[in-house]
Motif scaffolding. Structure first.
Motif, PDB file in Angstrom:
ATOM      1  N   ALA A 108      29.676 -26.339 -26.203  1.00 50.70           N
ATOM      2  CA  ALA A 108      29.694 -26.247 -27.623  1.00 50.70           C
ATOM      3  C   ALA A 108      28.698 -25.095 -28.157  1.00 50.70           C
ATOM      4  O   ALA A 108      27.611 -24.832 -27.615  1.00 50.70           O
ATOM      5  N   LEU A 109      29.095 -24.379 -29.334  1.00 55.36           N
ATOM      6  CA  LEU A 109      28.081 -23.660 -29.802  1.00 55.36           C
ATOM      7  C   LEU A 109      28.081 -23.915 -31.082  1.00 55.36           C
ATOM      8  O   LEU A 109      28.873 -24.501 -31.972  1.00 55.36           O
ATOM      9  N   ILE A 110      26.709 -24.209 -31.693  1.00 57.18           N
ATOM     10  CA  ILE A 110      26.559 -24.680 -32.988  1.00 57.18           C
ATOM     11  C   ILE A 110      25.750 -23.627 -33.784  1.00 57.18           C
ATOM     12  O   ILE A 110      24.501 -23.296 -33.407  1.00 57.18           O
ATOM     13  N   MET A 111      26.249 -23.022 -34.686  1.00 55.47           N
ATOM     14  CA  MET A 111      25.849 -21.467 -35.338  1.00 55.47           C
ATOM     15  C   MET A 111      25.234 -22.243 -36.623  1.00 55.47           C
ATOM     16  O   MET A 111      25.805 -22.332 -37.766  1.00 55.47           O
ATOM     17  N   ALA A 112      23.857 -22.446 -36.871  1.00 56.00           N
ATOM     18  CA  ALA A 112      23.204 -22.740 -37.804  1.00 56.00           C
ATOM     19  C   ALA A 112      22.302 -21.754 -38.203  1.00 56.00           C
ATOM     20  O   ALA A 112      21.716 -22.104 -39.487  1.00 56.00           O
ATOM     21  N   ALA A 113      22.042 -20.736 -37.550  1.00 55.95           N
ATOM     22  CA  ALA A 113      21.326 -19.506 -38.059  1.00 55.95           C
ATOM     23  C   ALA A 113      22.180 -18.806 -39.193  1.00 55.95           C
ATOM     24  O   ALA A 113      23.199 -18.866 -39.590  1.00 55.95           O
ATOM     25  N   ALA A 114      21.174 -18.441 -40.278  1.00 60.81           N
ATOM     26  CA  ALA A 114      21.575 -17.557 -41.183  1.00 60.81           C
ATOM     27  C   ALA A 114      21.515 -16.036 -40.688  1.00 60.81           C
ATOM     28  O   ALA A 114      20.591 -15.596 -40.675  1.00 60.81           O
ATOM     29  N   ALA A 156      33.993 -23.483 -47.753  1.00 56.50           N
ATOM     30  CA  ALA A 156      33.664 -23.926 -46.442  1.00 56.50           C
ATOM     31  C   ALA A 156      35.017 -24.160 -45.432  1.00 56.50           C
ATOM     32  O   ALA A 156      35.017 -23.692 -44.576  1.00 56.50           O
ATOM     33  N   ARG A 157      36.077 -24.574 -46.201  1.00 61.61           N
ATOM     34  CA  ARG A 157      37.285 -24.843 -45.587  1.00 61.61           C
ATOM     35  C   ARG A 157      37.933 -23.380 -45.225  1.00 61.61           C
ATOM     36  O   ARG A 157      38.443 -23.100 -44.054  1.00 61.61           O
ATOM     37  N   GLU A 158      37.799 -22.335 -46.270  1.00 67.39           N
ATOM     38  CA  GLU A 158      38.156 -21.057 -45.751  1.00 67.39           C
ATOM     39  C   GLU A 158      37.372 -20.471 -44.488  1.00 67.39           C
ATOM     40  O   GLU A 158      38.247 -19.848 -43.633  1.00 67.39           O
ATOM     41  N   LYS A 159      36.187 -20.687 -44.586  1.00 60.80           N
ATOM     42  CA  LYS A 159      35.401 -20.100 -43.420  1.00 60.80           C
ATOM     43  C   LYS A 159      35.787 -20.913 -42.083  1.00 60.80           C
ATOM     44  O   LYS A 159      35.977 -20.578 -40.826  1.00 60.80           O
ATOM     45  N   GLY A 218      37.874 -19.631 -37.092  1.00 59.00           N
ATOM     46  CA  GLY A 218      38.417 -20.397 -35.875  1.00 59.00           C
ATOM     47  C   GLY A 218      37.524 -21.433 -35.527  1.00 59.00           C
ATOM     48  O   GLY A 218      37.333 -21.723 -34.242  1.00 59.00           O
ATOM     49  N   LEU A 219      36.717 -22.306 -36.435  1.00 61.18           N
ATOM     50  CA  LEU A 219      36.090 -23.482 -36.002  1.00 61.18           C
ATOM     51  C   LEU A 219      36.568 -24.663 -35.973  1.00 61.18           C
ATOM     52  O   LEU A 219      37.605 -24.904 -36.624  1.00 61.18           O
ATOM     53  N   ASP A 220      35.949 -25.624 -35.093  1.00 60.76           N
ATOM     54  CA  ASP A 220      36.408 -26.856 -34.959  1.00 60.76           C
ATOM     55  C   ASP A 220      35.957 -27.640 -35.816  1.00 60.76           C
ATOM     56  O   ASP A 220      36.572 -28.879 -36.374  1.00 60.76           O
ATOM     57  N   LEU A 221      34.575 -27.268 -36.463  1.00 60.69           N
ATOM     58  CA  LEU A 221      33.779 -28.324 -37.601  1.00 60.69           C
ATOM     59  C   LEU A 221      32.969 -27.319 -38.227  1.00 60.69           C
ATOM     60  O   LEU A 221      32.599 -26.475 -37.679  1.00 60.69           O
ATOM     61  N   ILE A 222      32.948 -27.532 -39.622  1.00 62.11           N
ATOM     62  CA  ILE A 222      32.007 -26.741 -40.392  1.00 62.11           C
ATOM     63  C   ILE A 222      31.236 -27.637 -41.057  1.00 62.11           C
ATOM     64  O   ILE A 222      31.652 -28.678 -41.570  1.00 62.11           O
ATOM     65  N   GLY A 236      30.339 -24.328 -37.142  1.00 63.83           N
ATOM     66  CA  GLY A 236      29.729 -23.602 -38.042  1.00 63.83           C
ATOM     67  C   GLY A 236      28.932 -23.828 -39.327  1.00 63.83           C
ATOM     68  O   GLY A 236      29.207 -25.260 -39.224  1.00 63.83           O
ATOM     69  N   PHE A 237      28.062 -23.201 -39.908  1.00 66.67           N
ATOM     70  CA  PHE A 237      27.611 -23.872 -41.198  1.00 66.67           C
ATOM     71  C   PHE A 237      28.147 -22.918 -42.296  1.00 66.67           C
ATOM     72  O   PHE A 237      28.562 -21.891 -42.005  1.00 66.67           O
ATOM     73  N   ALA A 238      28.274 -23.376 -43.489  1.00 72.57           N
ATOM     74  CA  ALA A 238      28.535 -22.684 -44.580  1.00 72.57           C
ATOM     75  C   ALA A 238      27.404 -22.836 -45.383  1.00 72.57           C
ATOM     76  O   ALA A 238      27.075 -24.098 -45.988  1.00 72.57           O
ATOM     77  N   ALA A 239      26.488 -21.791 -45.874  1.00 74.69           N
ATOM     78  CA  ALA A 239      25.699 -21.995 -47.046  1.00 74.69           C
ATOM     79  C   ALA A 239      26.386 -21.245 -48.070  1.00 74.69           C
ATOM     80  O   ALA A 239      26.459 -20.403 -48.385  1.00 74.69           O
ATOM     81  N   GLU A 240      26.414 -22.308 -49.257  1.00 76.39           N
ATOM     82  CA  GLU A 240      27.223 -21.916 -50.330  1.00 76.39           C
ATOM     83  C   GLU A 240      26.308 -22.152 -51.363  1.00 76.39           C
ATOM     84  O   GLU A 240      25.672 -23.024 -51.744  1.00 76.39           O
TER      85      GLU A 240
END
Ligand code: PMT
Length: 410
Positions: A271-277, A333-336, A341-345, A321-325
């Protein structure tokens, strides 16, 4: 739902610090989880807090003297063996040195040598003592032995000086304990790549374009994944807090460096979890020398950075992915989720109080292709575990949907 610590036997070691009074609150909070608590104190700790305070809370005798005939000659052995976790809080510099060296001249240290249970150490001391290379080396020795160090906080110290060295709060110690012994190792055998912090894009040798990420959210995910048994590769852009121990740290500065590190780390990962900004733009051409003030306007030519997570293509990797909005949280977030191509945001409104950058809490909305789950405001550690719960489910689904010959190969 029962607390994961309910029914656990916790051994609390108390050494001689003014923070010993917080250990009374810690014992009390542990009892409230449903755990049973035994206490072992160094002789000098009893000068700060009377053993009776702990006895009144735990309803059990407190071991303070290795040679107390009433306690029995092997009390330190039975206490050390019959425990699910050993929590040393507060741990003074002297106590930490004794633990690192394997000394046994008091009841706490002798008990520590007899236990093989998961051990947490919560240092409490003056900043100068904490930062001394001897103490740091002793802490590193303990970390390498698998001891979890519950990092001290900054604040006003007994001397009146302000700095790092205040013992972590009881609630934080209990959180770490829950993660350490209250959870199944449901990520054992998995490799999880986590990104954290905020990338920096240089303008010239002394300036950069950055953002407000402290690294806390990504580090919480890395810590939680580690505690759940995963091998964790933590790709960290600059952060304001120290990285967790027990993970493979790969420091980066820019988005391009992070991209290269992620592409390398995801080979063979689960798994890849992208929490970085991650900076979306970088300066087209970085100045070789410091840009001088001329009194004229300065225009920076920015060009887009590649979208790191969108560029990772894999049928087997779970991508989060994370979405900082700052507006229209769910729609963006849904658009991202789809575009990248994420499994979860995990979406966070970074303008909401207690959420997003810098703080210790976050309120996440977890969105996948099936639906939306709004989480309450949680500590970043708890939020991290909720994200990982979903990662575990996604990994299980992925395995179930693989062709038989692929699952047979593990
Ligand atoms: O570090 P803290 O102070 O604890 O703060 C936590 C946080 C606010 C940074 C974190 O919760 C968070 O929201 N992280 C993602 C920040 C971000 O870059 O969001 P974004 O909406 O711009 O990007 C969406 C996703 O694409 C993110 O997973 C991001 O890592 C990724 N991305 C973005 C740009 C880019 N060039 N490549 C990417 O892969």
């Amino acid at each position: 739902m029962a607390d994961p610590l309910a029914g656990k036997r916790i051994l609390l070691g108390v050494s001689a610090s003014i923070a010993a009074f917080k250990a009374v609150a810690l014992a009390s909070d542990l009892i409230k989880t449903g755990a049973s608590v035994d206490v072992v104190m160094t002789p000098n700790a009893t000068r700060f807090v009377a053993p009776l305070s702990f006895e009144a809370i735990t309803h059990r005798p407190v071991l303070t003297d290795l040679f107390d005939p009433a306690a029995g000659s092997i009390a330190h052995v039975s206490l050390g063996v019959d425990t699910d976790a050993f929590v040393v809080a507060p741990a003074t510099a002297d106590c930490i040195a004794g633990l690192a060296l394997g000394l046994a001249h008091d009841a706490l240290l002798a008990t520590a040598l007899c236990t093989r249970a998961p051990t947490l150490v919560a240092p409490a001391m003056e900043t100068l003592m904490l930062e001394h290379p001897a103490t740091q080396q002793n802490l590193e020795t303990l970390r390498q032995r698998g001891v979890t160090i519950v990092e001290p906080a900054a604040g006003r110290l007994a001397s009146g000086r302000v700095g790092r060295g205040r013992m972590a709060e009881p609630a934080d110690i209990i959180d770490v304990l829950r993660a350490k012994i209250g959870r199944p190792a449901d990520l054992a055998g998995r490799t999880i790549v986590v990104t954290a912090g905020g990338t920096q894009e240089p303008i010239d040798p002394v300036r950069h374009i950055g953002n407000r990420s402290s690294g806390k959210m990504g580090y919480a995910i890395a810590t939680a994944a580690r505690d759940r048994g995963a091998r964790v590769i933590l790709i960290s852009a600059p952060a304001t807090v120290p990285p967790p121990s027990g993970v493979e740290l790969r420091p980066v500065i820019t988005a391009l460096e992070m991209k290269a590190a992620v592409e390398d780390a995801v080979q063979g990962a689960d798994a890849l979890i992208m929490a970085a900004a991650v900076a979306d733009f970088r300066v087209a051409s970085r100045a070789e020398q410091k840009i001088k003030r001329t009194g004229e306007e300065l225009t920076l030519h920015l060009i887009p950075n590649p979208d790191i997570v969108a560029g990772i293509r894999s049928d087997t990797l779970v991508k989060v992915g994370f979405a900082a909005e700052t507006s229209d949280l769910l729609a963006h977030a849904r658009e991202k989720l789809i575009r990248k191509g994420l499994d979860l945001i995990a979406a966070n409104d970074v303008t909401a109080p207690g959420s997003g950058f810098g703080g210790d809490t976050n309120q996440l909305v977890l969105i996948d292709r099936r639906g939306t789950e709004v989480l309450p405001l949680l500590s970043k550690r708890e939020a991290a575990d909720r994200v990982l719960d979903r990662v575990c489910s996604l990994l299980a689904e992925r395995k179930a949907s693989l062709p038989l010959d692929a699952t047979q190969n593990g």
